[in-house]
Design a protein around this motif. Structure first.
Motif, mmCIF file in Angstrom:
data_model
loop_
_atom_site.group_PDB
_atom_site.id
_atom_site.type_symbol
_atom_site.label_atom_id
_atom_site.label_comp_id
_atom_site.label_asym_id
_atom_site.label_seq_id
_atom_site.Cartn_x
_atom_site.Cartn_y
_atom_site.Cartn_z
ATOM 1 N N VAL A 132 2.666 2.677 1.558
ATOM 2 C CA VAL A 132 1.230 2.925 1.519
ATOM 3 C C VAL A 132 0.828 3.772 2.718
ATOM 4 C CG1 VAL A 132 -1.049 1.826 1.511
ATOM 5 C CG2 VAL A 132 0.900 0.618 0.516
ATOM 6 N N GLN A 133 0.098 4.849 2.424
ATOM 7 C CA GLN A 133 -0.415 5.646 3.531
ATOM 8 C C GLN A 133 -1.748 5.037 3.935
ATOM 9 O OE1 GLN A 133 -2.977 8.584 3.412
ATOM 10 N NE2 GLN A 133 -2.682 8.647 5.620
ATOM 11 N N GLY A 134 -1.869 4.648 5.191
ATOM 12 C CA GLY A 134 -3.117 4.016 5.602
ATOM 13 C C GLY A 134 -3.082 3.611 7.059
ATOM 14 N N ASP A 135 -4.196 3.027 7.486
ATOM 15 C CA ASP A 135 -4.411 2.727 8.893
ATOM 16 C C ASP A 135 -4.176 1.232 9.166
ATOM 17 O OD1 ASP A 135 -5.213 2.849 11.502
ATOM 18 O OD2 ASP A 135 -7.339 3.143 11.066
ATOM 19 N N LEU A 136 -3.174 0.921 9.930
ATOM 20 C CA LEU A 136 -2.857 -0.465 10.337
ATOM 21 C C LEU A 136 -2.953 -1.434 9.158
ATOM 22 C CD1 LEU A 136 -4.641 -0.426 13.814
ATOM 23 C CD2 LEU A 136 -2.237 0.005 13.345
ATOM 24 N N LEU A 137 -3.733 -2.537 9.334
ATOM 25 C CA LEU A 137 -3.788 -3.546 8.265
ATOM 26 C C LEU A 137 -4.853 -3.259 7.211
ATOM 27 C CD1 LEU A 137 -3.344 -6.848 10.343
ATOM 28 C CD2 LEU A 137 -1.641 -5.525 9.170
ATOM 29 N N PHE A 138 -5.616 -2.173 7.375
ATOM 30 C CA PHE A 138 -6.704 -1.892 6.420
ATOM 31 C C PHE A 138 -6.264 -1.905 4.955
ATOM 32 C CE2 PHE A 138 -9.168 -0.106 10.065
ATOM 33 C CZ PHE A 138 -10.252 -0.953 9.934
ATOM 34 N N PRO A 139 -5.169 -1.243 4.600
ATOM 35 C CA PRO A 139 -4.790 -1.254 3.176
ATOM 36 C C PRO A 139 -4.551 -2.675 2.646
ATOM 37 C CG PRO A 139 -3.428 0.298 4.414
ATOM 38 C CD PRO A 139 -4.249 -0.435 5.419
ATOM 39 N N LEU A 140 -4.055 -3.573 3.506
ATOM 40 C CA LEU A 140 -3.803 -4.947 3.066
ATOM 41 C C LEU A 140 -5.115 -5.711 2.926
ATOM 42 C CD1 LEU A 140 -0.881 -5.777 5.536
ATOM 43 C CD2 LEU A 140 -0.688 -4.994 3.183
ATOM 44 N N ILE A 141 -6.023 -5.469 3.879
ATOM 45 C CA ILE A 141 -7.319 -6.160 3.863
ATOM 46 C C ILE A 141 -8.126 -5.710 2.641
ATOM 47 C CG2 ILE A 141 -9.519 -6.449 5.105
ATOM 48 C CD1 ILE A 141 -7.799 -6.000 7.731
ATOM 49 N N GLU A 142 -8.202 -4.400 2.459
ATOM 50 C CA GLU A 142 -8.977 -3.852 1.332
ATOM 51 C C GLU A 142 -8.506 -4.388 -0.012
ATOM 52 O OE1 GLU A 142 -8.536 0.374 1.436
ATOM 53 O OE2 GLU A 142 -10.034 0.593 3.027
ATOM 54 N N ASN A 143 -7.206 -4.554 -0.146
ATOM 55 C CA ASN A 143 -6.664 -4.995 -1.435
ATOM 56 C C ASN A 143 -6.369 -6.487 -1.486
ATOM 57 O OD1 ASN A 143 -6.470 -2.359 -2.807
ATOM 58 N ND2 ASN A 143 -5.177 -1.890 -1.043
ATOM 59 N N ASN A 144 -6.829 -7.191 -0.436
ATOM 60 C CA ASN A 144 -6.685 -8.645 -0.408
ATOM 61 C C ASN A 144 -5.234 -9.108 -0.608
ATOM 62 O OD1 ASN A 144 -8.458 -10.657 0.181
ATOM 63 N ND2 ASN A 144 -8.509 -11.412 -1.936
ATOM 64 N N ILE A 145 -4.334 -8.448 0.078
ATOM 65 C CA ILE A 145 -2.900 -8.736 -0.117
ATOM 66 C C ILE A 145 -2.428 -9.820 0.859
ATOM 67 C CG2 ILE A 145 -0.580 -7.732 0.075
ATOM 68 C CD1 ILE A 145 -1.821 -5.092 -0.891
ATOM 69 N N GLU A 146 -1.787 -10.829 0.315
ATOM 70 C CA GLU A 146 -1.229 -11.906 1.145
ATOM 71 C C GLU A 146 0.152 -11.495 1.633
ATOM 72 O OE1 GLU A 146 -0.996 -15.764 -0.596
ATOM 73 O OE2 GLU A 146 -3.132 -15.808 -1.102
ATOM 74 N N ILE A 147 0.373 -11.644 2.917
ATOM 75 C CA ILE A 147 1.726 -11.376 3.424
ATOM 76 C C ILE A 147 2.252 -12.618 4.148
ATOM 77 C CG2 ILE A 147 1.547 -8.862 3.600
ATOM 78 C CD1 ILE A 147 0.986 -9.292 6.647
ATOM 79 N N ASP A 148 3.562 -12.780 4.147
ATOM 80 C CA ASP A 148 4.181 -13.905 4.853
ATOM 81 C C ASP A 148 4.585 -13.511 6.266
ATOM 82 O OD1 ASP A 148 4.262 -15.782 2.609
ATOM 83 O OD2 ASP A 148 5.646 -14.322 1.723
ATOM 84 N N VAL A 149 4.890 -12.236 6.420
ATOM 85 C CA VAL A 149 5.420 -11.766 7.705
ATOM 86 C C VAL A 149 4.782 -10.424 8.055
ATOM 87 C CG1 VAL A 149 7.523 -11.153 8.973
ATOM 88 C CG2 VAL A 149 7.647 -12.830 7.124
ATOM 89 N N LEU A 150 4.391 -10.296 9.311
ATOM 90 C CA LEU A 150 3.912 -9.002 9.796
ATOM 91 C C LEU A 150 4.871 -8.509 10.871
ATOM 92 C CD1 LEU A 150 1.632 -6.809 10.168
ATOM 93 C CD2 LEU A 150 0.807 -8.234 12.033
ATOM 94 N N ILE A 151 5.368 -7.300 10.699
ATOM 95 C CA ILE A 151 6.241 -6.704 11.717
ATOM 96 C C ILE A 151 5.635 -5.360 12.106
ATOM 97 C CG2 ILE A 151 8.588 -5.995 12.320
ATOM 98 C CD1 ILE A 151 9.668 -7.577 9.995
ATOM 99 N N SER A 152 5.693 -5.037 13.386
ATOM 100 C CA SER A 152 5.231 -3.708 13.788
ATOM 101 C C SER A 152 5.837 -3.277 15.118
ATOM 102 C CB SER A 152 3.696 -3.683 13.899
ATOM 103 O OG SER A 152 3.269 -2.368 14.198
ATOM 104 N N ASN A 153 6.196 -2.000 15.152
ATOM 105 C CA ASN A 153 6.615 -1.361 16.402
ATOM 106 C C ASN A 153 5.673 -0.175 16.589
ATOM 107 O OD1 ASN A 153 7.978 -0.218 18.570
ATOM 108 N ND2 ASN A 153 9.573 0.716 17.290
#
Ligand code: GLN
Length: 295
Positions: free
Chosen positions: A178-199
């Motif tokens: 997904v092309q997008g800014d940080l967690l915005f794409p997940l928030i906008e689409n109400n997506i549940e995640i179990d793990v967040l990883i970021s470098n």
């Protein structure tokens, strides 16, 4: 370079050319020449000393000169050959993505262990924010063929490189890019995640001048640099977590030198995870912060 030169002679000539010309470079000349020759001649790593008495192919001379000149100016060898190895896998890299670093292997390893312990009965959904070349989700996907991933990057060019890497390693079906800014794409689409990883990018602007030429003049600034104290992306992502439908059970960040304690504190202050710990890299620098809910 003369007509009958062997690969060995070309290697020796090129190594001393680089030694003399590239005093601004920090990548080791003979190592770099070996990598470039192996890529140019399509030799396997073990072939090098076995085959270096072969004649240097005349039709590859122009390309070889071009590679050497690029390296002499300071370009990282990984961009010249278009490859960096990570966790035993070869990844395509272009100047649109950060070159994978060995310390990130430690993060991948840690996340793999924690996820395998936590999810024995079902498969985790893992988001990688700022995926770049895609090393984090692709490596985890290769080793865990039923896990699912969402890989986000602000750069469309980076997403294109990451997709090519996912195809190369046969894990396209496990990863949504997904092309997008940080967690915005997940928030906008109400997506549940179990793990967040970021470098994420973490080098403060005022420190950029101290980096080696290969990094500051060639790697994408938007993958490295961030204004202020370098903590912006961690702070922003930690704030965004509460806008997700649920908190992830694991958060794993790679951080810059001197940033781990602050990032750990922010995570702790949310009172959601019962363990927040710091992992050191091979240079003994506090490099990763992990927050986890253990039952
Ligand atoms: N996630 C990628 C990596 O770890 C890219 C990181 C970045 O561009 N800051 O290499």
């Amino acid at each position: 370079m003369n007509q009958q030169m062997s690969v060995r002679e070309a290697f020796i000539e090129a190594s001393s050319f680089l030694k003399e010309s590239n005093n601004k470079n920090t990548q080791e000349p003979s190592q770099v020449c070996r990598w470039m020759l192996e890529a140019l001649l399509e030799w396997k790593h073990n072939d090098f000393y076995l085959r270096w008495h072969e004649p240097f192919p005349i039709e590859k001379r122009e390309k070889w000169k071009d590679m050497l000149n690029r390296k002499a100016k300071g370009e990282p060898v990984q961009y010249i050959i278009g490859i960096q190895e990570f966790y035993g896998l070869n990844f395509k890299v272009t100047d649109a993505v950060l070159i994978p670093r060995p310390e990130t292997e430690i993060l991948v390893e840690k996340m793999m262990q924690e996820c395998r312990q936590l999810w024995r009965d079902r498969e985790p959904v893992i988001a990688d924010i700022g995926t770049g070349s895609g090393i984090i989700p692709i490596t985890l996907a290769v080793h865990n063929p039923s896990w699912e991933f969402i890989a986000v990057d602000i750069s469309d060019q980076a997403i294109q490189v990451a997709k090519q890497n996912a195809k190369k390693h046969n894990v396209m079906n496990q990863i949504e890019f997904v092309q997008g800014d940080l967690l915005f794409p997940l928030i906008e689409n109400n997506i549940e995640i179990d793990v967040l990883i970021s470098n994420p990018p973490y080098i403060p602007s005022q420190d950029m001048k101290d980096l080696q030429i290969e990094v500051k003049d060639y790697e994408p600034l938007n993958a490295l640099e961030v204004g202020g104290d370098g903590l912006y992306f961690y702070e922003k992502m930690i704030k965004q977590l509460s806008d997700l439908p649920k908190y992830p059970k694991i958060v794993g960040f790679e951080v810059g030198q001197g940033q781990a304690k602050q990032v750990a504190e922010w995570l702790q202050s949310l009172n959601h995870w019962n363990e927040v710990y710091i992992v050191k890299d091979l240079a003994d620098i506090e490099r990763h912060v992990v927050a986890i809910i253990k039952f």
